[in-house]
Design a protein around this motif. Structure first.
Motif, PDB file in Angstrom:
ATOM      1  N   ASP A  47      42.560  38.635  31.516  1.00 15.37           N
ATOM      2  CA  ASP A  47      42.238  37.562  32.466  1.00 15.37           C
ATOM      3  C   ASP A  47      40.767  37.146  32.382  1.00 15.37           C
ATOM      4  O   ASP A  47      40.354  36.205  33.036  1.00 15.37           O
ATOM      5  CB  ASP A  47      42.600  37.959  33.890  1.00 15.37           C
ATOM      6  N   ARG A  48      39.991  37.837  31.559  1.00 13.63           N
ATOM      7  CA  ARG A  48      38.583  37.539  31.310  1.00 13.63           C
ATOM      8  C   ARG A  48      37.722  37.546  32.567  1.00 13.63           C
ATOM      9  O   ARG A  48      36.677  36.920  32.614  1.00 13.63           O
ATOM     10  CB  ARG A  48      38.420  36.183  30.606  1.00 13.63           C
ATOM     11  N   SER A  49      38.159  38.241  33.590  1.00 17.03           N
ATOM     12  CA  SER A  49      37.334  38.333  34.798  1.00 17.03           C
ATOM     13  C   SER A  49      36.219  39.344  34.557  1.00 17.03           C
ATOM     14  O   SER A  49      36.432  40.382  33.943  1.00 17.03           O
ATOM     15  CB  SER A  49      38.176  38.727  36.002  1.00 17.03           C
ATOM     16  N   PHE A  50      35.050  39.037  35.037  1.00 19.45           N
ATOM     17  CA  PHE A  50      33.897  39.900  34.830  1.00 19.45           C
ATOM     18  C   PHE A  50      33.720  40.822  36.029  1.00 19.45           C
ATOM     19  O   PHE A  50      33.892  40.409  37.160  1.00 19.45           O
ATOM     20  CB  PHE A  50      32.631  39.055  34.647  1.00 19.45           C
ATOM     21  N   SER A  51      33.357  42.074  35.760  1.00 23.42           N
ATOM     22  CA  SER A  51      33.088  43.022  36.836  1.00 23.42           C
ATOM     23  C   SER A  51      31.953  43.945  36.422  1.00 23.42           C
ATOM     24  O   SER A  51      31.987  44.538  35.342  1.00 23.42           O
ATOM     25  CB  SER A  51      34.331  43.857  37.141  1.00 23.42           C
ATOM     26  N   TRP A  52      30.949  44.073  37.287  1.00 24.95           N
ATOM     27  CA  TRP A  52      29.854  45.008  37.043  1.00 24.95           C
ATOM     28  C   TRP A  52      30.324  46.452  37.159  1.00 24.95           C
ATOM     29  O   TRP A  52      29.635  47.372  36.743  1.00 24.95           O
ATOM     30  CB  TRP A  52      28.721  44.780  38.043  1.00 24.95           C
ATOM     31  N   ASP A  53      31.479  46.650  37.749  1.00 22.16           N
ATOM     32  CA  ASP A  53      31.990  48.005  37.968  1.00 22.16           C
ATOM     33  C   ASP A  53      32.741  48.554  36.764  1.00 22.16           C
ATOM     34  O   ASP A  53      33.131  49.713  36.764  1.00 22.16           O
ATOM     35  CB  ASP A  53      32.897  48.036  39.203  1.00 22.16           C
ATOM     36  N   ARG A  54      32.971  47.752  35.758  1.00 32.63           N
ATOM     37  CA  ARG A  54      33.675  48.207  34.571  1.00 32.63           C
ATOM     38  C   ARG A  54      32.795  49.182  33.810  1.00 32.63           C
ATOM     39  O   ARG A  54      31.650  48.892  33.482  1.00 32.63           O
ATOM     40  CB  ARG A  54      34.022  47.012  33.688  1.00 32.63           C
TER      41      ARG A  54
END
Length: 176
Positions: free
Chosen positions: A161-168
């Motif tokens: 889904d190409r969503s960005f997350s700093w928590d990854r």
């Protein structure tokens, strides 16, 4: 045997992942090159460190942990390298202090910005153990390459889904 048995156990016929012969082949290649290119004492120490590093990479990638027993094994390797003058003490100290300073700065900056640590303790320990072996300059190059590889792997494995997350998170020890 993995190919002959069609990736299955001879006894129970359970599937065996291709990663096992790949890891064994990669390890064997390192051993062969070490003993072909280095004098025996250096080759022996190199293959022991190399084998421990492969184990760290696989375990960290699979379980998100760097075993303390492998860090201790690498520390013993550092000690032997220093004892047999394969590594200069001045270089080892500069590498350790320099990388410790850099990682402390990174951890502190990450804490100030995000209120969490940026690297796991096993990753920090691994970087410090390697800094003794490599010295400051090669350790900095190694850290830079590890960061680049980790970012590339992170981008390649980005969710569909190409969503960005700093928590990854990533298993940084695998790239060190």
């Amino acid at each position: 045997s993995w190919l002959m048995l069609r990736a299955k156990c001879r006894h129970c016929h359970t599937s065996i992942s291709a990663r096992y012969p790949l890891i064994e082949g990669f390890t064997a290649l390192g051993w062969a090159l070490a003993f072909a290119l280095l004098p025996p004492p250096q080759a022996l120490l190199f293959v022991l460190m190399y084998s421990a590093l492969i184990a760290v990479a696989v375990i960290d990638y699979t379980y998100w942990l760097v075993p303390l027993s492998l860090i201790i094994s690498l520390l013993i390797g550092d000690g032997l390298a220093l004892y047999f003058n394969l590594v200069r003490l001045e270089s080892a100290v500069r590498g350790f202090v320099g990388i410790l300073t850099l990682l402390t700065f990174i951890q502190g900056l990450t804490w100030l910005v995000r209120k969490e640590v940026g690297l796991g303790w096993g990753d920090v320990q691994l970087a410090l153990v390697l800094s003794v072996w490599l010295g400051l300059e090669l350790s900095l190059v190694g850290l830079l390459l590890a960061v680049i590889l980790a970012i590339l792997a992170w981008l390649i494995s980005w969710p569909k889904d190409r969503s960005f997350s700093w928590d990854r998170k990533i298993q940084f020890g695998s790239y060190l």
